[in-house]
Design a protein around this motif. Sequence first.
Motif, PDB file in Angstrom:
ATOM      1  N   GLU A 116      -1.836  26.622  63.349  1.00 11.89           N
ATOM      2  CA  GLU A 116      -1.329  27.975  63.501  1.00 11.89           C
ATOM      3  C   GLU A 116      -1.437  28.460  64.945  1.00 11.89           C
ATOM      4  N   ILE A 119       1.622  27.387  66.621  1.00  9.88           N
ATOM      5  CA  ILE A 119       2.735  28.243  66.217  1.00  9.88           C
ATOM      6  C   ILE A 119       2.635  29.611  66.885  1.00  9.88           C
ATOM      7  N   SER A 120       1.414  30.120  67.004  1.00  8.79           N
ATOM      8  CA  SER A 120       1.232  31.448  67.586  1.00  8.79           C
ATOM      9  C   SER A 120       1.632  31.480  69.057  1.00  8.79           C
ATOM     10  N   THR A 190       8.844  36.689  60.595  1.00  5.28           N
ATOM     11  CA  THR A 190       8.358  35.309  60.570  1.00  5.28           C
ATOM     12  C   THR A 190       6.836  35.274  60.597  1.00  5.28           C
ATOM     13  N   ASN A 193       5.542  35.915  57.227  1.00  7.88           N
ATOM     14  CA  ASN A 193       5.729  34.732  56.400  1.00  7.88           C
ATOM     15  C   ASN A 193       4.656  33.690  56.705  1.00  7.88           C
ATOM     16  N   MET A 194       4.296  33.527  57.966  1.00 12.49           N
ATOM     17  CA  MET A 194       3.252  32.583  58.351  1.00 12.49           C
ATOM     18  C   MET A 194       1.903  32.979  57.766  1.00 12.49           C
ATOM     19  N   LEU A 251       9.977  27.254  56.687  1.00 17.84           N
ATOM     20  CA  LEU A 251       8.510  27.189  56.693  1.00 17.84           C
ATOM     21  C   LEU A 251       7.955  27.081  55.274  1.00 17.84           C
ATOM     22  N   ARG A 255       5.683  24.013  53.732  1.00 20.20           N
ATOM     23  CA  ARG A 255       4.381  24.233  53.104  1.00 20.20           C
ATOM     24  C   ARG A 255       4.365  23.713  51.674  1.00 20.20           C
TER      25      ARG A 255
END
Length: 277
Positions: A116, A119-120, A190, A193-194, A251, A255
Amino acid sequence: MALLRRKDNPEARMSLGEHFREFRRRALIAALAILVAGIWGWIIYEHTIIPWLEHPLDVVHKHNPRAGLLNFSANGVTEAFGIKLKLSIWFGILVSSPIWLWQIWGFLAPGLTKKEKRISRGFICTAVPLFALGCWVSTLALPNAISFLIGSTPNTSLSANFTDANKYVSFVTKFVLAFGFAFLLPVFLTGLNMLRILPGRLMIKSWRVAIMLIAVFSAVMSPSPDAWSMLALMVPMIVLYFAAVLIALILDKRRAKAQGDARPDWLDLPDDQRSTL
């Protein structure tokens, strides 16, 4: 947040007091960044910011000599200073956007895993260009909006439109910031959603409601009553919304493959059937 990951606290959990201290720290960093950029705006106020503000009015004035004259005659002792201060802060918000956007994300996404974290980092790489793109699009829509509003002044010997500087500055700053923040819509969708808060299937299922809310937001945030300004803000937001839906679905699919289909049952229920929630 990485500093909070100790061996005795691998999940980086914080108490309520620590959350408040974290918020204060990040808010202070964001405020200092805006302050420094605002000082820069104060310095270049007369040579850069004012000519940029006057340009749309000059365009209107060429077609209608009695419209589009910017009146900088201050109505009080503090008005000229207030206008300069307002524009400096506005400039500081725009220029320091990479810093305060990162601080917002850092506070909303605590305890990130290594995956993450990667992604961040993409958040700031996406949010800043989108915010800048929104501000740039507003500069394209601004002359047309001003031309429509001020250009309605009759071109007669008894008519004139002396635009008050204070009202004009408020109009332009709200116009640009509204576009900039509106273009951040897919980033925050988004992000939700993450964080497993907003599934992609729910986003696409509620697209009609989303478009209605976008239309209301565009009508409220657009500081001018003309349809051009509203559409210029509304259409890109709708496109960005569906782009966020597409990213969220991708995404969710990844997952589901990695962890199995753990999708909640209530997402597949019809709108008129009661769920277990």
